[in-house]
Design an enzyme around this catalytic site. Structure first.
Site, PDB file in Angstrom:
ATOM      1  N   GLU A 103       0.825  -1.223   0.000  1.00 58.43           N
ATOM      2  CA  GLU A 103       0.000   0.000   0.000  1.00 58.43           C
ATOM      3  C   GLU A 103       0.859   1.273   0.000  1.00 58.43           C
ATOM      4  OE1 GLU A 103      -2.622  -0.687   3.287  1.00 58.43           O
ATOM      5  OE2 GLU A 103      -1.121  -0.201   4.814  1.00 58.43           O
ATOM      6  N   GLU A 123      -6.522  -8.020  -0.261  1.00 58.21           N
ATOM      7  CA  GLU A 123      -6.945  -8.009   1.141  1.00 58.21           C
ATOM      8  C   GLU A 123      -8.436  -7.753   1.205  1.00 58.21           C
ATOM      9  OE1 GLU A 123      -4.852  -5.496   3.850  1.00 58.21           O
ATOM     10  OE2 GLU A 123      -2.856  -6.195   3.215  1.00 58.21           O
TER      11      GLU A 123
END
Length: 664
Positions: free
Chosen positions: A227, A301
């Site tokens: 991320e 995720e």
């Protein structure tokens, strides 16, 4: 067997040439025929077994049959393929460092029985390299053994080596000694950071290369960082990480993982992008397709729950909501990885923290409301997922049987019978260190000049008067304040002033400062120094001439305390202090949960192992104690309590994660 048959035939041949028709010769010939038949049958059975094993190996990553493969996980315009065959990733995250090694097999077998085909795990740099020149890949941190076990059980692996992993742990998995460099800019191409990453990868990546799919191992993909859009301070950084992996021999599929609204800022050429989310909507799909139109889609995720912070509520996601979203993902033909499939526990001081909108430290439990509970119990989510995933089992085999659950036990309470004042334990701490100004934890000359990563730090100085004490928000994160070792108040993020009682004689002013957890996410990772990070003012004058003790409470420190001057528990023991008791476990110890009603805030150690923090404000009200942490017979229980205790520790057979609130 073949040699025995040939031997018998050679012995029978001369008899036949003599034309013997005796009954004994006839019986011998009949026996020889039967032996040849048995030999042929056995040979067929052996060939069948070998064929079955090779067939099984072609579709599962069994480590015992290592062989070279030419084509790994690939992405065409619509789907993933593995060795040229269509493949959908049904993944789940389980972090080896949050699960006792003795339970690795149990948790992964339960994952396999749920219909999951791929294990995803992060690699915490901070735990593997706790000091600049020291590496640990043993026992609980034996990553090679963990990945090999996954392969043995028939699971593929997606590896997330970082160096930043988030994972809701202290500093997102970056080692705190990086912050000793005053000019450090983590997650950038700053020379100090890239040099540290290269040193770490030189140790880590060669261990992973032989475990890749094309070399016969289970690793089918590797995630590049994590991320990065949440940080995004250096356009060249992601390319550096990609090349750092590939130059060391990583040649499986690379992917990145991003929040859906920031896909563009964290991408890197030649790497598949995936998304993170908890609710799926058309906008998420459109955004992913817009930046990556000719590749299969994956939710790297899918959040099955959420973490909890002290003083908050326990977050839960209704099972029906979770399975509904997973079903939508699968119906769209997407691959998915469940974060978390099994959360486990953030043992010790590894928990992270959040700073938005204000600082909040995370609890020790990482149950995450995941399909498999903190203690490895099946939940309603697990059963719903198993039913759903069984419909996407492309091989057509029945799912493995669900492993039986382990017994949990409520042991007799441990009565604390000895006490050790914090002040009497200082001679076993690292220090004292002398300095004019307060030194933050990371820059203390502790741990072979690597600074202090976790735990408490005691700062002491002398004062000649009372007045107004002001922290200026330089206490990170929480400090108990004492005058001549008598408690006078508390400093924390919202409490910046404190009155010091009047007095003209020279007195000792002490600050017991706790690192409650460094922020694990966001753009302020460079600013996560702990301890006293600046001046503390008394009547507007900065305090000077400090004596500092490092109380990181590592196992070596706890072990050393058994040489300390413990005393029988007095009627009114001093705080902070250590309290010692015993837990008796007979035969094979079982899992249990540590509960401390009547205690306020502190840390629990079982046989020298740090289970984590407890705090009466909740939500978590019990610490998970795995059976493998216990010995048969006597177990030593040490509680470090800051302010208040009832001198009895309870062991119950059920968790208590606190009052629940649904995730909105």
């Amino acid at each position: 067997m073949g040699k025995a048959v040939l031997g018998n035939l050679n012995e029978a041949a001369p008899c036949k040439s003599k034309g013997s028709n005796s009954p004994s010769m006839a019986v011998l010939r009949i026996r020889n025929v039967h032996k040849r038949k048995y030999a042929l049958i056995c040979l067929c059975i052996v060939c069948l077994i070998i064929y079955k094993c090779l067939s099984l190996f072609s579709s599962t990553p069994l480590m015992g049959w290592k062989r070279s493969r030419k084509v790994g996980l690939s992405a065409n315009s619509s789907q993933f393929t593995l060795e040229g065959e269509p493949f959908r990733i049904l993944g789940g995250s389980v972090h080896y460092f949050r699960v006792p090694r003795a339970y690795w097999r149990d948790r992964l077998m339960k994952m396999k029985a749920c219909g999951i085909n791929t294990l995803t795990t992060c690699v915490p740099w901070s735990l593997h390299q706790p000091e600049k020149g020291a590496f640990n890949f043993h026992t609980q941190l034996d990553l090679e053994a963990y990945i090999s076990l996954a392969g043995e059980l028939g699971l593929w692996v997606i590896l997330c080596p970082g160096p930043y992993i988030s994972a809701d742990i202290d500093l997102g998995g970056l080692p705190s000694w990086l912050l000793r460099d005053g000019s450090m800019r983590v997650r950038t191409t700053h020379p100090g950071f890239t040099q540290a990453v290269n040193t770490y990868f030189d140790k880590l990546i060669p261990k992973m290369v032989p475990l890749q799919f094309k070399k016969g191992g289970p690793i089918i993909a590797v995630q590049v960082e994590n991320e990065y859009e949440s940080f995004a301070k250096d356009q060249g950084y992601m390319l550096f990480i990609k090349e750092a992996l590939q130059s060391r021999g990583i040649n499986e599929l690379l992917l990145t993982s991003h929040n859906t609204n920031t896909l563009k800022s964290g991408s890197v050429d030649g790497v598949i992008q995936s998304v993170k989310l908890q609710k799926l909507n058309q906008r998420n799909i459109q955004e992913l397709n817009a930046v990556q139109p000719n590749s299969p889609s994956m939710v790297m995720e899918y959040w099955t729950g959420w973490y909890d912070a002290w003083g908050d509520l326990h977050h839960v996601l209704p099972p029906e909501d979770m399975v509904s979203t997973v079903r939508k993902i699968l119906r769209r033909g997407m691959s998915v990885n469940l974060y978390m499939f099994h959360g486990g526990s953030s043992f010790g001081f590894m928990t992270g923290a959040v700073s938005d909108p204000s600082y909040r430290a995370l609890v020790s439990s990482y149950d995450y409301d995941a399909p498999l509970s903190e203690a490895g119990e099946y939940t309603a989510k697990y059963h719903l997922l198993r039913d759903l995933f069984s419909r996407y089992n492309t091989r057509g085999d029945n799912l493995p049987d669900m492993p039986t659950l382990r017994y949990r036990e409520a042991y007799e309470p441990a009565i604390m019978y000895q006490h050790l004042s914090l002040w009497d334990a200082l001679s076993f701490a690292e220090g004292p260190f002398k300095s004019s100004k307060p030194i933050n934890m990371e820059n203390l000359p502790a741990n072979n000049a690597n600074g202090q990563s976790y735990g408490y730090t005691l700062y002491e100085t002398t004062i000649n008067s009372g007045g107004l004490l002001q922290s200026g928000d330089n206490v990170r994160d929480r400090a108990l304040v004492f005058v001549d070792r008598r408690y006078i108040g508390l400093f924390k993020h919202q409490n910046l002033e404190l009155a010091v009682p009047d007095g003209k004689e020279k007195r000792t002013l002490s600050f017991l400062v706790e690192n409650c957890g460094r922020v694990h996410h966001g753009r302020d990772l460079d600013k996560q120094h702990k301890g006293l990070v600046g001046d503390i003012l008394l009547n507007q004058i900065p305090l000077r001439d400090f004596t500092t003790y490092s109380l990181d409470m590592k196992p070596s420190f706890i072990d050393s305390l058994f040489q300390a001057p413990w005393k029988s528990l007095p009627e009114n023991p001093s705080f902070p202090g250590f309290f010692l008791g015993r837990l008796f476990a007979y035969s094979y110890p079982s899992d249990t949960f540590v509960k401390l009603p009547g205690w306020d805030k502190g840390v629990v150690f079982i046989n020298g192992l740090n289970l984590g923090r407890y705090w009466s404000i909740g939500p978590q009200q019990a610490l998970y104690l795995p059976g493998p942490f216990l010995n048969s017979g006597i177990n030593q229980v040490i509680v470090f309590e800051e302010q208040e205790g009832d001198y009895k520790v309870h062991f119950e057979d059920s968790p208590d994660l606190g009052m629940a609130a649904e995730i909105q």
